[in-house]
Write an enzyme that holds these catalytic residues in place. Structure first.
Site: not given
Ligand code: GRF
Length: 227
Positions: A112, A149-150, A114, A141, A19
């Site tokens: 989202n 997905l993505d 990514h 991104s 998080g």
């Molecule tokens: C981030 O790098 C996000 O882009 C990816 O998973 C990671 C999550 O990190 N999808 P966090 O839980 O927000 O610390």
């Protein structure tokens, strides 16, 4: 305040892990850098550390693996998210694919983050894959979510150089703060009512974006110059 509703824009955040992106959003709200309100944090993993970053009253979780299939879990999650009446739903390290019905229900307000320069490296292990490919640049991104997905339209990207000797962990560590700034900057646009998506096209202030916005070193988004 949202110009159209006269109240703070309502954000629902979906999480599966630690998080840190959620924390970046919470910090930005606390510092008045983001005029919005988190109205619920939702997780497919009841043990996710991310949940602990918000008061109990904002937390919702259910063990996705306990449900018969993805569609059933998605429907329960969608009802829970809908119940908080979000203006935007933001996936911040949410590690399950959202099915068609969920995506449809929140169409045009589902984002989202990514950790790659999409369309490169959809899915997992993005840092290692960028290194293996010999990329000189890596990044993150923020995109609208589609069932594939993505694959949704990219709103904005942050870039970092790949340095000689970088490991996947080095890249991940250097990218994360940029990712956080990117998330806050895009959510600020969304919350201000400046961002929309129609038929796979992103619009900023009513104008179609033909390239993703790019984050500068001050955390400001600019028109993109990369394809
Ligand atoms: C981030 O790098 C996000 O882009 C990816 O998973 C990671 C999550 O990190 N999808 P966090 O839980 O927000 O610390």
């Amino acid at each position: 305040m949202s110009p159209s509703t006269g109240r703070k824009p309502r954000l629902a955040v979906l999480v599966s892990g630690r998080g840190s992106n959620l924390q970046a959003v919470l910090d930005a709200i606390a510092d008045d850098r983001l005029d919005a309100e988190i109205v619920g944090v939702f997780s497919d993993r009841p043990g996710a550390a991310a949940l602990e970053r918000v008061p109990l009253a904002l937390r919702w979780s259910a063990e996705a693996r306990a449900f018969a299939d993805r569609a059933v879990f998605d429907a329960v999650l969608a009802d829970a998210v809908d119940a908080v009446a979000p203006d935007w739903v933001f996936c911040a390290g949410y590690m399950r694919i959202l099915g068609h019905a969920f995506v449809q229900r929140f169409d045009g307000r589902l984002l989202n983050v990514h950790p790659s320069l999409l369309p490169r490296y959809k899915g997992l292990h993005t840092h290692a894959r960028a290194l293996e490919a010999g990329d000189r640049e890596h990044g993150a991104s923020v995109h609208f979510v589609v069932p594939e997905l993505d694959a949704g339209t990219v709103v904005a990207q942050a870039r970092i150089p790949v340095l000689p000797g970088d490991s996947a962990e080095d890249l991940a560590m250097r990218l994360l703060p940029e990712e956080h700034r990117l998330v806050v900057a895009v959510l600020a646009l969304a919350s201000a009512g400046r961002l929309a998506e129609h038929g796979g096209q992103v619009q900023l202030d009513g104008q179609t974006l033909f390239k993703p916005l790019e984050l500068d070193s001050d955390g400001i988004l600019h028109p993109g110059s990369h394809s």
